[in-house]
Scaffold this motif. Structure first.
Motif, PDB file in Angstrom:
ATOM      1  N   MET A   1       0.852  -1.205   0.000  1.00 28.43           N
ATOM      2  CA  MET A   1       0.000   0.000   0.000  1.00 28.43           C
ATOM      3  C   MET A   1       0.880   1.244   0.000  1.00 28.43           C
ATOM      4  SD  MET A   1      -3.135   1.046   2.501  1.00 28.43           S
ATOM      5  CE  MET A   1      -2.463   1.530   4.077  1.00 28.43           C
ATOM      6  N   TYR A   2       0.599   2.143  -0.924  1.00 33.08           N
ATOM      7  CA  TYR A   2       1.341   3.398  -1.012  1.00 33.08           C
ATOM      8  C   TYR A   2       0.381   4.558  -0.789  1.00 33.08           C
ATOM      9  CZ  TYR A   2       4.671   6.885  -2.675  1.00 33.08           C
ATOM     10  OH  TYR A   2       5.536   7.958  -2.753  1.00 33.08           O
ATOM     11  N   VAL A   3       0.749   5.475   0.107  1.00 33.27           N
ATOM     12  CA  VAL A   3      -0.076   6.670   0.347  1.00 33.27           C
ATOM     13  C   VAL A   3       0.826   7.890   0.225  1.00 33.27           C
ATOM     14  CG1 VAL A   3      -1.427   7.930   2.069  1.00 33.27           C
ATOM     15  CG2 VAL A   3      -1.740   5.461   1.827  1.00 33.27           C
ATOM     16  N   CYS A   4       0.356   8.889  -0.530  1.00 28.65           N
ATOM     17  CA  CYS A   4       1.151  10.107  -0.701  1.00 28.65           C
ATOM     18  C   CYS A   4       1.222  10.860   0.619  1.00 28.65           C
ATOM     19  CB  CYS A   4       0.531  11.012  -1.767  1.00 28.65           C
ATOM     20  SG  CYS A   4       0.596  10.260  -3.393  1.00 28.65           S
ATOM     21  N   GLY A   5       2.431  11.128   1.058  1.00 28.28           N
ATOM     22  CA  GLY A   5       2.643  11.815   2.332  1.00 28.28           C
ATOM     23  C   GLY A   5       2.692  13.324   2.170  1.00 28.28           C
TER      24      GLY A   5
ATOM     25  N   GLU B   1       8.654  11.439  -7.952  1.00 25.18           N
ATOM     26  CA  GLU B   1       9.150  10.790  -6.726  1.00 25.18           C
ATOM     27  C   GLU B   1       8.246   9.623  -6.316  1.00 25.18           C
ATOM     28  OE1 GLU B   1       8.042  12.656  -2.704  1.00 25.18           O
ATOM     29  OE2 GLU B   1       8.320  14.391  -3.990  1.00 25.18           O
ATOM     30  N   CYS B   2       6.930   9.812  -6.450  1.00 26.60           N
ATOM     31  CA  CYS B   2       6.020   8.751  -6.009  1.00 26.60           C
ATOM     32  C   CYS B   2       6.123   7.528  -6.922  1.00 26.60           C
ATOM     33  CB  CYS B   2       4.585   9.270  -5.929  1.00 26.60           C
ATOM     34  SG  CYS B   2       4.363  10.359  -4.501  1.00 26.60           S
ATOM     35  N   SER B   3       6.320   7.768  -8.228  1.00 25.59           N
ATOM     36  CA  SER B   3       6.506   6.637  -9.144  1.00 25.59           C
ATOM     37  C   SER B   3       7.781   5.890  -8.792  1.00 25.59           C
ATOM     38  CB  SER B   3       6.597   7.132 -10.594  1.00 25.59           C
ATOM     39  OG  SER B   3       5.323   7.493 -11.064  1.00 25.59           O
TER      40      SER B   3
ATOM     41  N   PRO C   1      -3.634  16.670 -10.828  1.00 31.93           N
ATOM     42  CA  PRO C   1      -2.910  15.872 -11.818  1.00 31.93           C
ATOM     43  C   PRO C   1      -1.992  14.804 -11.197  1.00 31.93           C
ATOM     44  CG  PRO C   1      -1.750  17.942 -11.469  1.00 31.93           C
ATOM     45  CD  PRO C   1      -2.963  17.966 -10.555  1.00 31.93           C
ATOM     46  N   HIS C   2      -1.750  14.869  -9.871  1.00 28.50           N
ATOM     47  CA  HIS C   2      -0.651  14.068  -9.304  1.00 28.50           C
ATOM     48  C   HIS C   2      -0.754  12.570  -9.631  1.00 28.50           C
ATOM     49  CE1 HIS C   2       2.687  13.065  -6.773  1.00 28.50           C
ATOM     50  NE2 HIS C   2       1.959  12.411  -5.886  1.00 28.50           N
ATOM     51  N   HIS C   3      -1.876  11.947  -9.300  1.00 28.68           N
ATOM     52  CA  HIS C   3      -1.959  10.497  -9.527  1.00 28.68           C
ATOM     53  C   HIS C   3      -2.063  10.140 -11.012  1.00 28.68           C
ATOM     54  CE1 HIS C   3      -3.405   9.880  -5.118  1.00 28.68           C
ATOM     55  NE2 HIS C   3      -2.125  10.102  -5.218  1.00 28.68           N
TER      56      HIS C   3
ATOM     57  N   CYS D   1      -0.497  11.700 -13.340  1.00 27.77           N
ATOM     58  CA  CYS D   1       0.887  11.771 -13.821  1.00 27.77           C
ATOM     59  C   CYS D   1       1.678  10.551 -13.369  1.00 27.77           C
ATOM     60  CB  CYS D   1       1.580  13.037 -13.319  1.00 27.77           C
ATOM     61  SG  CYS D   1       0.808  14.550 -13.904  1.00 27.77           S
ATOM     62  N   GLU D   2       1.426  10.118 -12.122  1.00 25.99           N
ATOM     63  CA  GLU D   2       2.112   8.912 -11.625  1.00 25.99           C
ATOM     64  C   GLU D   2       1.805   7.719 -12.522  1.00 25.99           C
ATOM     65  OE1 GLU D   2       1.908   7.425  -7.567  1.00 25.99           O
ATOM     66  OE2 GLU D   2       1.591   9.471  -6.878  1.00 25.99           O
ATOM     67  N   ILE D   3       0.513   7.578 -12.864  1.00 29.28           N
ATOM     68  CA  ILE D   3       0.102   6.449 -13.711  1.00 29.28           C
ATOM     69  C   ILE D   3       0.849   6.493 -15.044  1.00 29.28           C
ATOM     70  CG2 ILE D   3      -1.837   5.495 -15.055  1.00 29.28           C
ATOM     71  CD1 ILE D   3      -3.682   6.219 -12.711  1.00 29.28           C
TER      72      ILE D   3
HETATM   73 ZN   LIG Z   1       2.329  11.020  -4.427  1.00 23.34          ZN
END
Ligand SMILES: [Zn+2]
Length: 501
Positions: A26-30, A228-230, A253-255, A257-259
């Protein structure tokens, strides 16, 4: 009944099936640690802590990664973009890592106050510059990014063209249609280095005065926020993992863009289940600097904010957040928080009594209706949790159980009214839900509650000294507390509040 969660990606509730049971990733953006966390930040971290606790309770082995953004977060995507940490460090006259250390410690302290379990890994963006650069190199090599004057941008239009055909258009998570965005943003300022406004920075060239900078194949610069999250999620959880969480404001846009980044690099959608919590409003208004209603967590705990009529303990806030379903909006008001404070106290008192009580030997007094009601309420709690974590409904049942407990506790029903088996079932499940899954603590068991009690006592002693005109004692209390960093403030209404320095 198995756990179902609402997947933002498919826009429906789905049965949760891990990729490699019994393991769950599980990943959660901090947080971005350029400043203090506020009330809005409390919601995702408490929501996902309850999910983490529930998965552990169900027997999964969970690796929970929650990052700390200590570089790369900037608001403007224009040419002059500046890292938030960098600009705040200049403002506070601190070395960027000094600033990061200060706010990371404050954030972690607040997480402990909320009784959030520590994530398994809490990686930082600055600790993963190498991994981010590697990902950017891959994206460039595959032709989904371009370099301009030492900065690298992700080519959203190209990605969209290719991946739409594979059933994964840009906008798949948020439902935004890229063509509409392109139409409305086609006219770019000639200063802009980007080909399209929807393109985003993977790497930014650092202007000479920018203090945060790293060497890269494109010159000295700093990473964009999304990469960074990717980089960190794939490093610690693999190319494809189970759950990605965060606030609804991060969907776009954050998630998105991660995808896009992760899919180009790893050829697979990074997470199976995307979970998003809704926002907190303040007296019906969106929280934001422009409304002047951002309440920091330290202000909430001390009551030191114009919108607060009193301090609220971290446990009251935790309880308040769990009283509504995580996907619903939640409105903050003093009345609502005061009601939560009272309700938590009532629940906790009944719970404490129940846990200390020895199970009663069968006496033939068991009330069958009562016992049946308890068993039904207990069974329903798991069903509600399995129905996309409906903590609000679980709490409603906990309160019905509290009423049953109180009817015995207060002597309205005989001590043997709850049969032995039901009593043990009740103890077991009250502990499971109240403490293990919801992570609730009574005020007096949380450190903050004890400290609050001690401070209230000192305030009372000082008040008594003042009324006897013993100003030596009253001044001594105020001064020595101030030396410890606790400031007493005499209010207009005669009350006394305190705040921590
Ligand atoms: Zn994130």
């Amino acid at each position: 009944m198995s756990l179902k969660v609402y997947n933002s990606l498919t826009r429906q509730k789905e049965v949760f099936t891990p990729i490699h049971p019994p393991y769950v990733g599980m990943y959660v953006c901090g947080p971005t640690v350029s400043g203090e966390s506020h009330l809005g930040h409390a919601r995702p971290f408490i929501t996902f802590d309850v999910l983490f606790r529930y998965l552990l309770n169900l027997g999964y082995q969970v690796r929970y990664v929650r990052n700390i953004t200590d570089a790369g977060h900037f608001e403007e995507e224009g040419r002059e973009a500046e890292d938030k940490i960098s600009s705040k460090a200049t403002l506070e006259k601190l070395e960027p890592m000094e600033l990061v250390h200060k706010y990371t410690r404050l954030y972690q302290w607040a997480m402990e106050q909320f009784n959030n379990l520590s994530p398994s890994i809490e990686p930082t963006a600055t600790g993963h510059i190498v991994e981010q650069i590697e990902m950017i190199k891959t994206i460039l090599a595959d032709g989904y990014a371009y370099e301009v004057n030492g900065s690298v941008y992700f080519d959203v239009e190209k990605y969209h063209q290719v991946f739409s055909q594979k059933g994964q258009p840009y906008g798949i998570l948020s439902g935004r249609i890229l063509e509409d965005q392109l139409e409305s943003t086609r006219a770019l300022d000639h200063q802009d280095e980007k080909r399209n406004k929807s393109d985003f920075a993977l790497w930014k060239k650092a202007p000479p005065e920018h203090i945060m900078r790293w060497q890269s194949p494109w010159g000295e610069g700093f990473p964009g926020w999304h990469i960074e999250c990717s980089a960190m999620s794939s490093k610690y959880l693999g190319k494809e993992f189970d759950i990605h969480g965060g606030g609804m404001d991060l969907q776009f846009p954050h998630h998105e863009c991660e995808i896009a980044q992760s899919t180009v690099c790893n050829h697979v959608m990074p997470a199976r289940y995307w979970l998003h919590n809704n926002m907190i409003t303040i007296n019906g208004k969106k929280m934001g600097k422009s409304y002047n209603n951002v309440i920091k967590l330290t202000e909430l705990f001390s009551g030191n904010h114009p919108l607060l009529s009193q301090p609220y303990s971290p446990q009251t806030i935790r309880f308040f957040i769990l009283q509504s379903h995580y996907r619903g909006t939640l409105d903050f008001s003093n009345e609502a928080l005061q009601a939560s404070e009272k309700a938590l106290k009532r629940l906790w008192e009944a719970y404490q009594w129940l846990m200390k009580k020895e199970p009663i030997e069968p006496t033939g007094l068991a009330d069958e209706n009562l016992n049946q009601s308890i068993r039904t309420l207990v069974a329903e709690m798991e069903e509600f949790m399995n129905d996309d974590l409906n903590t609000a409904k679980v709490l409603a049942n906990l309160f019905e159980l509290t009423s049953h407990i109180n009817s015995v506790k207060d002597g309205h029903l005989p001590a043997g009214a709850i049969g032995l088996d039901t009593f043990q079932l009740l103890q077991q499940h009250m502990k499971r839900f109240v403490e293990d899954i919801f992570g609730l603590q009574g005020e007096h068991t949380a450190n903050n509650g004890k400290l609050d009690g001690v401070l209230q006592l000192l305030i009372e002693i000082r008040k008594a000294a003042k009324s006897k005109k013993d100003f030596v004692t009253s001044d001594k209390i105020r001064q020595e507390l101030a030396q410890l960093g606790v400031l007493l403030k005499d209010e207009k209404d005669g009350g006394v509040s305190y705040q921590f320095e």
